[in-house]
Scaffold this active site. Sequence first.
Site, short mmCIF file in Angstrom:
data_model
loop_
_atom_site.label_atom_id
_atom_site.label_comp_id
_atom_site.label_asym_id
_atom_site.label_seq_id
_atom_site.Cartn_x
_atom_site.Cartn_y
_atom_site.Cartn_z
N ASP A 100 1.19 -1.15 0.09
CA ASP A 100 -0.07 -0.14 -0.18
C ASP A 100 0.75 1.20 -0.01
O ASP A 100 1.97 1.17 0.62
CB ASP A 100 -1.00 -0.01 1.17
N GLU A 144 -8.01 4.84 12.37
CA GLU A 144 -6.76 4.69 13.16
C GLU A 144 -6.95 5.99 14.18
O GLU A 144 -6.14 6.87 14.42
CB GLU A 144 -5.43 5.17 12.58
#
Length: 399
Positions: free
Chosen positions: A176, A286
């Site tokens: 990623d 997150e």
Amino acid sequence: MRNIALIFTFILMCLVSSCVDTTPGDSGTVADGKYRYVGGLSGGKYSGYGVLYAGDSIVYSGQWKEGKRHGYGVAFDSLGRKVTALWRGDTIVRGMVADSLGVYKGEFDSCHVPSGHGIYDGFDGAWYDGAWRQGARNGFGCGVTASGKAQVGEWKAGRYRGERMTYTAERIYGIDISRYQHGKGRKKYAIDWSRLRITHLGDISQKKVSGRVDYPVSFVYIKSTEGKSVRNPYYLSDYRAARRRGIPCGAYHFFSPTSKASEQASYFLRNSKFSKGDLPPVLDVEPTPSQVRKMGGTEAMLSRVRTWMSIVHKRTGVRPILYVSQQFVNKYLPSAPDITRDYKVWIARYGEYRPDVRLAIWQLCPDGRVSGIVGEVDINVFNGYHDDFKKFLKTETVK
């Protein structure tokens, strides 16, 4: 459980009758310091049936041979639980102990604590067959939780750690990327898509690697947006480059705790590509504990996650994947069984054990190396092998 215990006891007694000399001999009482023995004697040694006391407490009652526990008998562990076992030369060959939670049958150490191989049947339906150490599941085993969830892998100090992974060329690896793979500050770097090969799985955690690390990049996720106003300036060029190379790719959105979930979903949809064969979109969540509190707590935060996932699902026709940390899984997902039921998880956990979740992708490390990219790269592994990946690309991607 009671039937199991009775059957096990019967078997032990049958073994005793076939291997222990129960011929009557002398009997009496022998005192030795704090210990007192009452029972059979032969040549001055404990023999036949006898009971050993420490003060008024029974240490062992059962069969003896030449002064040692030998045959069927009952002892007590440090918690006062009764251990019913078959003994050989003062050592438990096989035994059973029960408490308020369940029944253990298997091997024990010298302190009468489950150690070695054993089977545990919980009264709540939980079950485990595997290695034990110092009274706790420790090592490889397989089991079922009280809720019916299967667990196969390794335990440590009673805690399920998961399957210990071995990394080989047979697994499916991907990366990623975001703007950070194009440089920092004034230094800018281009990605050489013709040279992409994974060459290092990072040093941040232990890993068992078989053979040389030289893996193709089988998929790539590219950061597209963040919140409702931040875009990755390299997203579109990287997306087009991956598509030209035939690398399955997808877009991810970094969730902001300060913007409405509906606005973030709309922003992501406007600025991302969803062509046929593209990987499912991803929501990267997150938040810090303080950010969760500012959002109104766990339920408010999870509600925003549901909103984003639902909107993107309806617009793209594909169920998004939720990217979270192991801490997020442990702390928040138990409060959202619908999310874990409806969406697969991409988890960031930098360890040697495969995460125990409804896993789609596992992020192995943030410090991997890929030829063709300058600097560190996040390396990921797909949860499955080639046949599983082919099925995933056929059934889970954009139509």
